[in-house]
Design a protein around this motif. Sequence first.
Motif, PDB file in Angstrom:
ATOM      1  N   ARG A   1      35.092 -67.709  13.018  1.00 19.75           N
ATOM      2  CA  ARG A   1      33.775 -67.112  12.804  1.00 19.75           C
ATOM      3  C   ARG A   1      32.503 -67.904  12.663  1.00 19.75           C
ATOM      4  NH1 ARG A   1      35.766 -62.230   9.042  1.00 19.75           N
ATOM      5  NH2 ARG A   1      37.617 -61.758   9.912  1.00 19.75           N
ATOM      6  N   TYR A   2      32.744 -69.238  12.325  1.00 21.11           N
ATOM      7  CA  TYR A   2      31.720 -69.863  11.835  1.00 21.11           C
ATOM      8  C   TYR A   2      31.433 -71.122  12.584  1.00 21.11           C
ATOM      9  CZ  TYR A   2      31.664 -67.418   7.152  1.00 21.11           C
ATOM     10  OH  TYR A   2      31.765 -66.503   6.360  1.00 21.11           O
TER      11      TYR A   2
ATOM     12  N   THR B   1      29.418 -74.126  17.913  1.00 21.57           N
ATOM     13  CA  THR B   1      29.627 -72.859  17.573  1.00 21.57           C
ATOM     14  C   THR B   1      31.065 -72.292  17.359  1.00 21.57           C
ATOM     15  OG1 THR B   1      29.463 -72.285  20.108  1.00 21.57           O
ATOM     16  CG2 THR B   1      27.391 -72.199  18.951  1.00 21.57           C
ATOM     17  N   TRP B   2      31.061 -71.412  16.807  1.00 21.23           N
ATOM     18  CA  TRP B   2      32.619 -70.626  16.453  1.00 21.23           C
ATOM     19  C   TRP B   2      33.720 -70.749  17.399  1.00 21.23           C
ATOM     20  CZ3 TRP B   2      27.564 -68.941  15.905  1.00 21.23           C
ATOM     21  CH2 TRP B   2      27.099 -67.921  17.108  1.00 21.23           C
TER      22      TRP B   2
ATOM     23  N   ARG C   1      28.543 -73.337   8.405  1.00 18.15           N
ATOM     24  CA  ARG C   1      27.446 -72.600   8.390  1.00 18.15           C
ATOM     25  C   ARG C   1      27.379 -71.504   7.375  1.00 18.15           C
ATOM     26  NH1 ARG C   1      23.102 -70.536   8.698  1.00 18.15           N
ATOM     27  NH2 ARG C   1      21.655 -70.136  10.432  1.00 18.15           N
ATOM     28  N   THR C   2      25.995 -71.078   6.963  1.00 22.30           N
ATOM     29  CA  THR C   2      26.330 -69.970   5.843  1.00 22.30           C
ATOM     30  C   THR C   2      26.691 -68.739   6.216  1.00 22.30           C
ATOM     31  OG1 THR C   2      23.954 -69.589   6.311  1.00 22.30           O
ATOM     32  CG2 THR C   2      24.426 -71.225   4.598  1.00 22.30           C
ATOM     33  N   THR C   3      26.510 -68.348   7.499  1.00 23.36           N
ATOM     34  CA  THR C   3      26.581 -66.922   7.959  1.00 23.36           C
ATOM     35  C   THR C   3      27.492 -67.022   9.238  1.00 23.36           C
ATOM     36  OG1 THR C   3      24.497 -66.571   7.299  1.00 23.36           O
ATOM     37  CG2 THR C   3      25.220 -64.864   8.571  1.00 23.36           C
TER      38      THR C   3
ATOM     39  N   TRP D   1      28.735 -66.145  12.977  1.00 27.99           N
ATOM     40  CA  TRP D   1      28.029 -65.882  14.315  1.00 27.99           C
ATOM     41  C   TRP D   1      26.702 -66.135  14.562  1.00 27.99           C
ATOM     42  CZ3 TRP D   1      32.897 -64.794  15.822  1.00 27.99           C
ATOM     43  CH2 TRP D   1      33.410 -64.032  15.260  1.00 27.99           C
ATOM     44  N   VAL D   2      26.377 -67.127  13.771  1.00 26.67           N
ATOM     45  CA  VAL D   2      24.926 -67.808  13.743  1.00 26.67           C
ATOM     46  C   VAL D   2      24.763 -69.117  13.710  1.00 26.67           C
ATOM     47  CG1 VAL D   2      22.644 -67.689  12.515  1.00 26.67           C
ATOM     48  CG2 VAL D   2      24.082 -65.732  12.474  1.00 26.67           C
ATOM     49  N   THR D   3      24.038 -69.830  14.683  1.00 25.29           N
ATOM     50  CA  THR D   3      23.818 -71.042  14.876  1.00 25.29           C
ATOM     51  C   THR D   3      22.717 -71.765  13.733  1.00 25.29           C
ATOM     52  OG1 THR D   3      21.943 -70.782  16.568  1.00 25.29           O
ATOM     53  CG2 THR D   3      24.125 -70.888  17.540  1.00 25.29           C
ATOM     54  N   GLY D   4      22.768 -73.084  13.993  1.00 29.98           N
ATOM     55  CA  GLY D   4      21.625 -73.814  12.992  1.00 29.98           C
ATOM     56  C   GLY D   4      22.251 -75.258  13.085  1.00 29.98           C
TER      57      GLY D   4
ATOM     58  N   ASP E   1      21.230 -74.860   6.441  1.00 30.94           N
ATOM     59  CA  ASP E   1      21.726 -73.902   7.372  1.00 30.94           C
ATOM     60  C   ASP E   1      23.404 -73.740   6.832  1.00 30.94           C
ATOM     61  OD1 ASP E   1      19.901 -74.427  10.295  1.00 30.94           O
ATOM     62  OD2 ASP E   1      19.460 -72.911   8.499  1.00 30.94           O
TER      63      ASP E   1
END
Length: 125
Positions: A31-32, A52-53, A99-101, A103-106, A111
């Motif tokens: 998921r991350y 990405t995930w 990543r901290t969250t 489904w989110v990129t950074g 991040d």
Amino acid sequence: QVQLVESGGGLVQAGGSLRLSCAASGRTFSRYMMGWFRQPPGKEREFVAAITWSGGSTYYADSVKGRFTISRDNAKNTAYLQMNSLKLEDTGVYYCARRTTVWVTGREISDFDSWGQGTQVTVSS
């Protein structure tokens, strides 16, 4: 809290290759977004690459583009960094991070909130 364990670092001559691995604990790896960062001697930690995930998108620092490849195997909870054509300036401690969250990129250090212990990469002339 997820645990990340890097491996694969070592001493290599300039022009050589190394493959780093990052094994993650837990069941939410897929998921991350995952990232690789490095800290050269006497310098601050910097972004190297991220994926990405699903593995569908990858991002690279300009300094490694075309030489490094990030990938992941969600079935094995593992991310990889294939490093080719290594240069002296690639020397440093390499860290994988989550990543901290979901489904989110950074690509900023802030991040990512879960980090491995790091693995040393030394490129010699």
